[in-house]
Design an enzyme around this catalytic site. Structure first.
Site, PDB file in Angstrom:
ATOM      1  N   GLU A  24       0.912  -1.270  -0.113  1.00 12.25           N
ATOM      2  CA  GLU A  24      -0.057  -0.040   0.025  1.00 12.25           C
ATOM      3  C   GLU A  24       0.760   1.252   0.006  1.00 12.25           C
ATOM      4  O   GLU A  24       1.852   1.277   0.683  1.00 12.25           O
ATOM      5  CB  GLU A  24      -0.974  -0.015   1.246  1.00 12.25           C
ATOM      6  CG  GLU A  24      -1.657   1.487   1.331  1.00 12.25           C
ATOM      7  CD  GLU A  24      -3.152   1.395   2.312  1.00 12.25           C
ATOM      8  OE1 GLU A  24      -2.981   0.578   2.937  1.00 12.25           O
ATOM      9  OE2 GLU A  24      -3.718   2.434   2.081  1.00 12.25           O
ATOM     10  N   ASN A 350     -11.977  -2.559  -0.625  1.00 14.33           N
ATOM     11  CA  ASN A 350     -11.318  -2.682   0.619  1.00 14.33           C
ATOM     12  C   ASN A 350     -11.918  -2.546   1.721  1.00 14.33           C
ATOM     13  O   ASN A 350     -12.409  -1.265   2.077  1.00 14.33           O
ATOM     14  CB  ASN A 350      -9.842  -1.774   0.422  1.00 14.33           C
ATOM     15  CG  ASN A 350      -9.176  -1.679   1.858  1.00 14.33           C
ATOM     16  OD1 ASN A 350      -8.464  -2.592   2.176  1.00 14.33           O
ATOM     17  ND2 ASN A 350      -9.137  -0.524   2.487  1.00 14.33           N
ATOM     18  N   GLU A 351     -11.793  -3.281   2.784  1.00  6.97           N
ATOM     19  CA  GLU A 351     -12.452  -3.114   4.035  1.00  6.97           C
ATOM     20  C   GLU A 351     -13.726  -2.364   4.011  1.00  6.97           C
ATOM     21  O   GLU A 351     -14.029  -1.420   4.585  1.00  6.97           O
ATOM     22  CB  GLU A 351     -11.585  -2.061   5.027  1.00  6.97           C
ATOM     23  CG  GLU A 351     -10.366  -3.044   5.362  1.00  6.97           C
ATOM     24  CD  GLU A 351      -9.579  -2.047   6.469  1.00  6.97           C
ATOM     25  OE1 GLU A 351      -9.956  -1.006   6.781  1.00  6.97           O
ATOM     26  OE2 GLU A 351      -8.881  -2.619   7.117  1.00  6.97           O
TER      27      GLU A 351
HETATM   28  O1  AHR Z   1      -2.621  -1.372   6.224  1.00  6.65           O
HETATM   29  C1  AHR Z   1      -2.940   0.101   6.791  1.00  6.65           C
HETATM   30  C2  AHR Z   1      -4.532   0.307   6.717  1.00  6.65           C
HETATM   31  O2  AHR Z   1      -5.205  -0.603   7.478  1.00  6.65           O
HETATM   32  C3  AHR Z   1      -5.033   0.061   5.301  1.00  6.65           C
HETATM   33  O3  AHR Z   1      -5.151   0.953   4.465  1.00  6.65           O
HETATM   34  C4  AHR Z   1      -6.513  -0.061   5.581  1.00  6.65           C
HETATM   35  O4  AHR Z   1      -7.144  -1.194   4.696  1.00  6.65           O
HETATM   36  C5  AHR Z   1      -6.435  -0.802   6.974  1.00  6.65           C
HETATM   37  O5  AHR Z   1      -7.467   0.185   7.741  1.00  6.65           O
END
Ligand code: AHR
Length: 780
Positions: A24, A350-351
Site C-alpha cells: 500500500e 477494501n475493508e
Molecule cells: O494497512 C493500513 C491500513 O489498514 C489500510 O489502508 C487499511 O486497509 C487498513 O485499515
C-alpha cells in the site's frame, strides 16, 4: 521425548498461492520508497489539497539551501502552457541573473554511492531557441561539479544526462543551475539510480525490491488499502479515488493525486509498473479496484452510473491479459510488454462497510464473471474480525459465489494466540479466505512469534484459506503514517523487522502441499488467560459532550445493585463508576449527545485492571461510524467485534451491557448490537505443520514454540538435512543498526533430534531417503 513422524504419503491440501505481499502506498511506500525516483515533487504538482504544508515548490531549495520561493517574473510555477493536460504545473525561469535550484528528496538528503551512475532527465521548453542548464550532485553542501545540457528543442522535449557520483553520501542534493539570461520552462526533473531492481527504467529501488524478492512471494496485492477507496468519485479530481487508468501511459503525462495518507502520489509507480514488479518477483498480481463507494466520506456513485466503474474493471483485465489488438492490450504493448501479465485475481473494494458497497459489488460480480469467469473475484468483509460488516461481507460473498473474501485484523498477540483455530470450522464449500491484512501491532519478537503460531493455523486450513499477507509492508523511517510495518528504510538503507524474518521464512518455505504428521508425548496445552472480565468500570470522554443518566450496575450473582448520579462527560475526562468482581453482571444507562465534536462519541471502560488491560464499549467510535467492543491487552488494542452505527446529537439512547465470564453482549434501545466472547488464551506446547515442497523435493516441518522453555523433538521419519532456527527475547526489535538481532542457527549435522528454542521457531528440512538421491543439498 516428543517424537514427530511425517507421513510422506499422506499429501493433503494444496498450499497454492497462500503467502504473498500487500503493497500500500502509505508511509511513503511508493514515492520516497520502493519507487526509485529520488526527486521529491519532480513535476511541481504538490498542492495544499495533498497536505496543508504543500505548495508547488515544496521539496525544492534555492542555492543557499533555503526553501525555494517564487521570484517575481523570473522564477515562477505556471500552468498556462503545460507539458500535458494531466501534468499542468511547471517551473518557468526567465532570469537575468543565474538561478540555482536543488532537491534533497524525501529524507533530507539523497543517497549517492561513489562510482555509481544516476539518470537525470527533465522536460524543458526554451522560449529563446538555444538554452542550456547545468546539472550536478552536491555532496555535504560542497559546490557541485556541473555538467552542461543543451535545451535546444522548439517545444516541450525530454532531455537526459547521466551523472556519476564521486563520493558516497546520504546528504547529497541534485543541483540544477540556470545560467544568466535563461528563458525556459522546465518540468519532470527526475533522478534515478541506473541500477534499479532488474535494471528497469522508471523502476524500483533495488535494495527494497530485493528484500521482497528474497521472500519468494506467491502474489502481491496492490495498490492499497484505504488508498483505494478514499477519495472523490470523479477520476479527474486531484483527490479522486485510486483510478488505475490515471496511472498508465507515459509517466510525464500521468496526473499526480492526493494520497489519503497526507501526501502527494506521483503515480510514477502505476499499474503497469506494479504488474511488471509482480512478474519480476514471480508473484501473481492481485490488483484491487474501488467500487464507487467511499465509506470514509460516505460518497456513492448512483447505481445507474456504475457502468464506467465496471468498465474500468473490464478494461483492467484487458490491459493485463488482453491481446495486443485490443485497446488496452495495445497500450500494454506500447508500454513495453506485449505478453500478457496473466492476471488471475481481482479485488473489488477494501475493508468495505455499508450496504452501499455490496449493492455495487453485485453489479461488478455479475458483469465480470459473465465476461471473465476465469478471474477469481475477491469480496470484502470490512475492517474487523467480527461483527455486522464482517457478516455482511461473508453473506454477500456466499450469495454471489465470490472466490475469496478479504478479511483484515490488527490485534494483540494474545488475540492471535487465542484465535489459532479461527479457520478450523469454516465451510470449505464457501468462498475462501483472503487474509489481506493482519499484524499483531508491534515489531517485537513476541509479536512476530505470535504471528508465526497463527500462520501454522492458516496453512493447516489451506483448503479454506487461499491467500494471506502481512500488513503494512513498507515504511520510510521519516514518514510513518502507520506502524508496525514489515520493512523500514531511509534513503540509503533498508532493514527487515523481526516480523519480516518470520514472513520470509514462512513464504520462502511455504511448500506445495500439506502432509500428514503425528506427534507423540507432546505436553498439554497451557491456559494462559481465562480470567472472567472483572475490574473497574468508568465512562471515558472522546471529544463529544455526553449526558448520562439512569446508571445502574447489577451483580447477577449476588443481586446487589448500585445506582449512580447523572453525569456529563466532555473532552477526554474519565468518570469512575465501580470496581466489580462478579462473573456475571450488567450495566444499564441512558445517554444523549449534547455537543462537542461531530465525529465523536464516547466509551465505557469495564473489566479495567489498568490502562493497558481493559475492555471498552465504544459508542460512536471511528469517526462516529461504529459501535464496537474492544480490548486492550498488554497495551495492545483489539477490536473484538464491530457494528456500524452513528450517534445522533439530541437523541436519547437506552444502553445495556451484559458480561458473563468472558462473554459480552451490548444492546441499544433493546436491540442487540454486539455479541462476542473474548476467547481464553490457550497456548500449545508446539505449533506444528508439515509440508512437501515439490521444487525442493523435501518435506518441511514448521515448529513454533511460544513457551519459555526449549522443546526437544525427534523427527522419526526421513533424514533431517537442515534445521533453520530463530529465537530472541520477547522485546527484541530490529533496527537500522542492528538488522538481525535474533539468534539464527542453521544446523546441517543430520541430527534427528531438534531443539526448538524457547520462544523460537525451527524449520526442519527433511529428505525422504527411500526415494534415492534427487538433489544433493537443497540450500547453501
Ligand atoms: O494497512 C493500513 C491500513 O489498514 C489500510 O489502508 C487499511 O486497509 C487498513 O485499515
Amino acid at each position: 521425548m516428543v517424537e514427530l513422524a511425517i507421513d510422506f504419503d499422506q499429501k493433503k491440501e494444496e498450499l497454492g498461492d497462500l503467502y504473498g505481499l500487500f503493497f500500500e502506498d502509505l508511509n511513503h511506500a511508493a514515492d520516497g520508497g520502493l519507487y526509485a525516483e529520488m526527486i521529491q515533487n519532480r513535476s511541481f504538482e504538490y498542492t495544499h489539497l495533498d497536505n496543508d504544508d504543500y505548495h508547488p515548490l515544496y521539496g525544492w531549495q534555492d542555492g543557499n539551501g533555503d526553501p525555494l520561493t517564487e521570484v517575481k517574473l523570473q522564477l515562477r510555477v505556471l500552468s498556462d502552457d503545460p507539458l500535458h493536460l494531466h501534468n499542468r504545473h511547471y517551473l518557468k525561469v526567465n532570469s537575468r541573473e543565474a538561478r540555482t535550484i536543488a532537491n534533497d528528496g524525501y529524507n533530507q538528503g539523497l543517497f549517492f554511492e561513489a562510482g555509481e551512475s544516476y539518470d537525470f532527465s527533465c522536460f524543458a521548453k526554451p522560449d529563446l531557441l538555444q538554452q542550456r542548464i547545468q546539472v550536478g550532485i552536491s555532496y555535504e553542501g560542497e559546490v557541485p561539479k556541473l555538467t552542461e545540457l543543451a535545451i535546444d528543442g522548439r517545444d516541450w522535449q525530454e532531455y537526459h544526462l547521466q551523472l556519476t557520483a564521486e563520493q558516497t553520501t546520504k546528504t547529497g542534493k541534485l543541483v540544477v543551475v540556470f545560467p544568466e539570461l535563461t528563458d525556459l520552462a522546465i518540468d519532470m526533473i527526475s533522478l534515478f539510480p541506473v541500477k534499479t531492481f532488474k535494471n528497469r527504467p522508471n523502476g524500483c529501488r533495488k535494495d527494497i525490491a530485493e528484500m521482497l524478492a528474497a521472500m519468494k512471494p506467491k502474489f502481491m496485492r496492490f495498490p492499497g488499502g484505504c488508498l483505494v477507496h478514499d477519495g472523490s468519485l470523479n477520476a479527474n479530481d486531484h483527490d479522486s479515488m485510486y483510478r488505475w487508468k490515471n496511472t498508465v501511459g507515459p509517466v510525464a503525462f500521468r496526473p499526480t493525486k492526493r494520497n489519503n495518507w497526507g501526501y502527494n502520489q506521483s503515480l510514477g509507480l502505476g499499474f503497469y509498473e506494479y504488474f511488471l514488479l509482480c512478474e519480476d518477483l514471480g508473484a501473481e498480481p492481485l490488483p484491487v479496484l474501488p467500487a464507487g463507494w467511499d465509506p470514509h466520506h460516505q460518497r456513492a456513485v448512483p447505481l445507474a452510473e456504475m457502468g464506467e466503474w465496471i468498465q474500468d474493471a473490464l478494461d483492467l483485465i484487458e490491459f493485463a491479459n488482453g491481446s495486443t489488438d485490443t485497446t488496452w492490450g495495445a497500450l500494454r504493448e506500447e508500454m513495453g510488454h506485449p505478453e500478457p501479465f496473466n492476471m488471475s485475481y481481482l479485488g473489488i473494494g477494501n475493508e468495505e462497510v455499508g450496504q452501499q458497497f455490496f449493492d455495487r459489488y453485485d453489479l461488478f460480480h455479475e458483469a465480470l464473471k459473465k465476461a471473465h469467469p476465469e478471474i477469481k473475484l475477491i469480496n470484502s468483509s470490512g475492517p474487523f474480525a467480527a461483527g455486522s460488516e464482517y457478516d455482511r461481507g461473508w453473506a454477500n460473498a456466499k450469495k454471489n459465489h465470490s472466490d475469496l473474501v478479504d478479511e483484515h485484523f490488527y490485534s494483540s498477540p494474545s488475540w492471535f494466540i487465542a484465535h489459532h483455530h479461527r479457520y478450523d470450522n469454516i465451510d470449505p464449500a464457501g468462498p475462501k479466505v483472503f487474509l489481506g491484512e493482519y499484524a499483531t501491532k508491534d515489531n517485537k519478537w513476541w509479536n512476530a512469534l505470535a504471528e508465526a503460531s497463527f500462520m501454522i493455523g492458516l496453512e493447516r486450513n489451506a483448503a479454506k484459506v487461499g491467500l494471506a499477507c502481512y500488513a503494512p509492508m513498507l515504511t520510510n523511517v521519516a514518514h510513518v503514517n502507520w506502524a508496525p510495518d514489515m520493512i523500514w528504510y531511509d534513503q540509503a538503507e533498508v532493514y527487515g523487522t523481526v516480523n519480516y524474518t518470520v514472513q520470509k521464512l514462512f513464504t520462502e518455505f511455504q511448500g506445495t502441499q500439506n502432509v500428514g504428521w503425528t506427534a507423540t508425548d507432546l505436553p498439554a496445552d497451557a491456559v494462559w488467560d481465562d480470567r472472567p472480565i472483572t475490574g473497574a468500570c468508568s465512562f471515558k470522554g472522546d471529544g463529544a459532550e455526553i449526558r448520562i443518566s439512569e446508571i445502574f450496575l447489577l451483580d447477577n450473582e449476588t443481586g446487589q445493585q448500585w445506582a449512580f448520579p447523572d453525569m456529563t462527560i466532555s473532552n477526554d475526562e474519565e468518570l469512575p463508576l465501580q470496581d466489580i468482581q462478579s462473573e456475571d453482571y450488567q450495566l444499564h444507562f441512558r445517554f444523549t449527545k449534547t455537543g462537542g465534536q461531530e465525529k465523536k462519541g464516547f466509551k465505557l471502560n469495564y473489566g479495567k485492571l489498568s490502562d493497558d488491560d481493559r475492555y471498552i464499549w465504544s459508542l460512536g467510535g471511528w469517526e462516529n461510524q461504529d459501535c464496537m467492543v474492544e480490548s486492550i491487552k498488554e497495551g495492545y488494542h483489539t477490536v473484538l467485534t464491530q457494528n456500524i452505527w452513528h450517534v445522533e446529537t439530541g437523541v436519547s439512547y437506552d444502553c445495556l451491557i451484559k458480561i458473563k465470564g468472558r462473554q459480552i453482549q451490548t444492546s441499544v434501545d433493546g436491540v442487540v448490537f454486539n455479541e462476542t466472547e473474548d476467547l481464553p488464551v490457550v497456548a500449545k506446547p508446539l505449533y506444528i505443520n508439515t509440508v512437501y515442497d515439490e521444487k525442493l523435493d523435501r518435506y518441511i516441518a514448521k515448529l513454533v514454540n511460544l513457551q519459555p522453555e526449549p522443546q526437544e523433538i525427534t523427527v522419526t521419519t526421513g533424514e533431517v538435512e537442515k534445521v533453520i532456527s530463530y529465537s530472541g527475547e520477547k522485546e527484541t526489535v530490529a533496527t537500522m543498526t542492528n538488522k538481525q538481532p535474533l539468534t539464527e542457527t542453521v544446523l546441517t549435522d543430520g541430527n534427528a533430534t531438534v531443539t526448538v528454542p524457547a520462544q523460537g521457531i525451527s524449520f526442519v528440512i527433511v529428505k525422504d531417503q527411500t526415494k534415492g538421491e534427487k538433489n544433493e543439498t537443497i540450500i547453501g
